[in-house]
Structures are given as C-alpha cells and as structure tokens.
Design a protein around this motif. Sequence first.
Motif, PDB file in Angstrom:
ATOM      1  N   ALA A 282      -0.664   5.409  -9.941  1.00  0.00           N
ATOM      2  CA  ALA A 282      -0.433   4.008  -9.590  1.00  0.00           C
ATOM      3  C   ALA A 282      -0.940   3.759  -8.181  1.00  0.00           C
ATOM      4  N   VAL A 283      -1.255   2.489  -7.897  1.00  0.00           N
ATOM      5  CA  VAL A 283      -1.693   2.061  -6.566  1.00  0.00           C
ATOM      6  C   VAL A 283      -0.759   0.951  -6.101  1.00  0.00           C
ATOM      7  N   TYR A 284      -0.326   1.029  -4.841  1.00  0.00           N
ATOM      8  CA  TYR A 284       0.619   0.052  -4.299  1.00  0.00           C
ATOM      9  C   TYR A 284       0.019  -0.611  -3.061  1.00  0.00           C
ATOM     10  N   SER A 285       0.295  -1.887  -2.908  1.00  0.00           N
ATOM     11  CA  SER A 285      -0.083  -2.618  -1.707  1.00  0.00           C
ATOM     12  C   SER A 285       1.186  -3.032  -0.956  1.00  0.00           C
ATOM     13  N   GLN A 286       0.981  -3.603   0.226  1.00  0.00           N
ATOM     14  CA  GLN A 286       2.103  -4.077   1.051  1.00  0.00           C
ATOM     15  C   GLN A 286       3.185  -3.007   1.189  1.00  0.00           C
ATOM     16  N   VAL A 287       2.747  -1.825   1.557  1.00  0.00           N
ATOM     17  CA  VAL A 287       3.672  -0.695   1.698  1.00  0.00           C
ATOM     18  C   VAL A 287       4.384  -0.787   3.040  1.00  0.00           C
ATOM     19  N   SER A 288       5.668  -0.530   3.025  1.00  0.00           N
ATOM     20  CA  SER A 288       6.461  -0.573   4.249  1.00  0.00           C
ATOM     21  C   SER A 288       5.919   0.415   5.278  1.00  0.00           C
ATOM     22  N   GLY A 289       5.742  -0.056   6.498  1.00  0.00           N
ATOM     23  CA  GLY A 289       5.182   0.791   7.543  1.00  0.00           C
ATOM     24  C   GLY A 289       6.093   1.911   7.997  1.00  0.00           C
ATOM     25  N   HIS A 290       7.387   1.811   7.717  1.00  0.00           N
ATOM     26  CA  HIS A 290       8.332   2.837   8.158  1.00  0.00           C
ATOM     27  C   HIS A 290       8.922   3.611   6.983  1.00  0.00           C
ATOM     28  N   LEU A 291       8.219   3.613   5.843  1.00  0.00           N
ATOM     29  CA  LEU A 291       8.755   4.268   4.645  1.00  0.00           C
ATOM     30  C   LEU A 291       8.964   5.755   4.868  1.00  0.00           C
ATOM     31  N   PHE A 292       8.000   6.409   5.482  1.00  0.00           N
ATOM     32  CA  PHE A 292       8.091   7.851   5.718  1.00  0.00           C
ATOM     33  C   PHE A 292       9.340   8.185   6.542  1.00  0.00           C
ATOM     34  N   ASP A 293       9.559   7.452   7.622  1.00  0.00           N
ATOM     35  CA  ASP A 293      10.723   7.709   8.472  1.00  0.00           C
ATOM     36  C   ASP A 293      12.023   7.367   7.751  1.00  0.00           C
ATOM     37  N   ARG A 294      12.013   6.329   6.919  1.00  0.00           N
ATOM     38  CA  ARG A 294      13.219   5.953   6.183  1.00  0.00           C
ATOM     39  C   ARG A 294      13.626   7.065   5.204  1.00  0.00           C
ATOM     40  N   VAL A 295      12.645   7.686   4.579  1.00  0.00           N
ATOM     41  CA  VAL A 295      12.937   8.768   3.635  1.00  0.00           C
ATOM     42  C   VAL A 295      13.573   9.957   4.351  1.00  0.00           C
ATOM     43  N   ILE A 296      13.028  10.318   5.498  1.00  0.00           N
ATOM     44  CA  ILE A 296      13.598  11.434   6.261  1.00  0.00           C
ATOM     45  C   ILE A 296      15.014  11.099   6.708  1.00  0.00           C
ATOM     46  N   GLU A 297      15.200   9.903   7.211  1.00  0.00           N
ATOM     47  CA  GLU A 297      16.527   9.488   7.676  1.00  0.00           C
ATOM     48  C   GLU A 297      17.543   9.522   6.533  1.00  0.00           C
ATOM     49  N   ALA A 298      17.146   9.050   5.353  1.00  0.00           N
ATOM     50  CA  ALA A 298      18.064   9.043   4.210  1.00  0.00           C
ATOM     51  C   ALA A 298      18.452  10.455   3.790  1.00  0.00           C
TER      52      ALA A 298
END
Length: 315
Positions: A282-298
């Motif tokens: 799949a291909v996604y647009s409008q990806v959250s810029g802080h997704l990587f950090d949010r995953v680590i934090e969670a």
Amino acid sequence: MLARRYRSIARTTRHIARSLIPVSLMFLSGCSAHGLSRQFVLFRPEGPLSGADLRFTILDVAVMLGIIVPTAIMTAYFLLRYRKTNTHAAYDPSWSHSSLIELVVWTIPLVTVAVLGYESYKGTYAVNPYDPRLIKAAASGRAPLAVDVITTDWQWLFVYPKQHIATANELVIPRGRKVVFRMTSATVVNDFFIPNLAGMIDIMPGMRTKQVLVADRLGDYKGYSANFSGQGFSWMGFTTHVVSPSHFARWTQGAQKAPLHMDYAQFNAFARPTTNTDGKTAVYSQVSGHLFDRVIEAVLKGKVYTTPLPPPGAA
C-alpha cells in the motif's frame, strides 16, 4: 595383511567422499532465493556496503582456510607416514623438542589473529551505520534520503518523512543515492536484511537503530525479517525497488496523491497482527511527521498489539 586392509579402507573412503560431493552442494541452496535455480544472492552485492561485507567475509574464510587446509593435509600425511605398519619412517624415541616447530606453531596463530583483528577493525568501520562519514552527502551534492522503518506483527511500514508519504511492505529508493534509515519496532525484535544491499541490523521496540545503504544498480531486491517473530514471520518480507532518480521523483509525486493516509490512529489499525500471505502492499499520503517518535513513545508507555487467539475448541 594389515597393509591391504588399510589400502581397502582408503579406497572405500575415497569412493564415499566423491559420491558425497554432489549431495553436499545441495546444502548450499540455502544461500539462494529459490534453491539452485538462481544465483546465490549473498554473493551478488549491488552496493558498496554489501560489497564490503562480502569482501571481508571472503578474506576471513581465506585466512582460516590457509590454516585448516594445510593442517588437514599434514594430519593425513602424518597418519599415513607414521602408521604402525610403515617400517621405513624414522623413529626417534629420544626426541623431545624442536625450535623450528615451536616457531611455526606460535607464529602462525599470532599472525592470523593480527591479520583478522586488523581487517575486522577496518571492516567494522567500513560498514558501521553510526559512522557520520557514511551519512554525508554524496559527491554530487545530493543529500541522503531519509526513511523511517517501523515493523509490526508481521508487516513493514516505510515512512519518507520529508516527502510525507509511506509504503507498506515495499521500499522504493533511487539508484546511487545514500539512504539513511531510522528503525524501530512497535512489537518485538526484528532484523532488517536485504542480502544484495545491506547486512542485518536489529530493529528493537522502544529503541532507534540505524542503517545506511547505497544501491548501484536498478532492479528489485528481496528484503527479509531475519529474526523469528511468530506465526506470520514466514511472510514478513518486502521488495526493494531501486529506480532511477527521475523515476523516483515521479513516483514520489504520485504517492503524495494517494487516497490512503497515515496518522497515528490509522497506524494503530495497521499495526494489528496481520499475516501478509498475499504480499499486499500500500501507499499512503499525508503521513504524520512525528509518527516514528509516537510509536517509540507508545511502546515505552507499554503499548501492546495483542494477537487474537482462536476460540476454545477451534481446530
């Protein structure tokens, strides 16, 4: 009588050894993508870092063979020459020391350890993804391409933070441009491994690891998770598409118009345990810029994606 018996045993051993050679080659099929029907992917590097890995591996094997082969030959020679039935071999019951032998048996290991130690030092720095010299822009002035890698049970999400796009279970990179990966896991430990392009690097939950690669040739290369992670592990692969810089620019523009989007809420749906037997991408647009950090934090706060269990009594 004993001499004839030894000769008979030697002939039988040679016949067995010759017959086992073709069979032993079958075990090398583990180095190939599809058995012996294709070339060995581990020995076809398509980038400078994977090429360095192969060179140092060959050097290590060559140095060790330089010890093992002569030792095996001398062992066989001594067993034959000094066997009990050979009355022509010199026998000196008073012999106890040889300075030449002492010199050989100490010098060879010391030289071997010194050579392997020096080459291991060079090899470690040649492919060390944390070495800032590997992350500098190429001579052409193009900045490295940043890609965030997030693994789930049992899928891959590749996020291009500057382009605000992401892909699931496939990676697209331009030829000749350095790619710098930041990697983390939303669940368990995985290994990022593209045999033709990059060596194995652990991807760990709640942590960041790095990898760097450069692809020299256009093509599609298979990537794997090299760390067992549960029932969907066998299907946890991805394809790396190495394309021309102009093709990558066009692909990026198209991906930025994709109808699917990816923020943290949508990532939680994506991260539910999924066995990707169909190899869906799949291909996604409008990806959250802080997704990587949010995953680590969670993950650090205890976020868990539970694998659904079959109901009691289900087959």
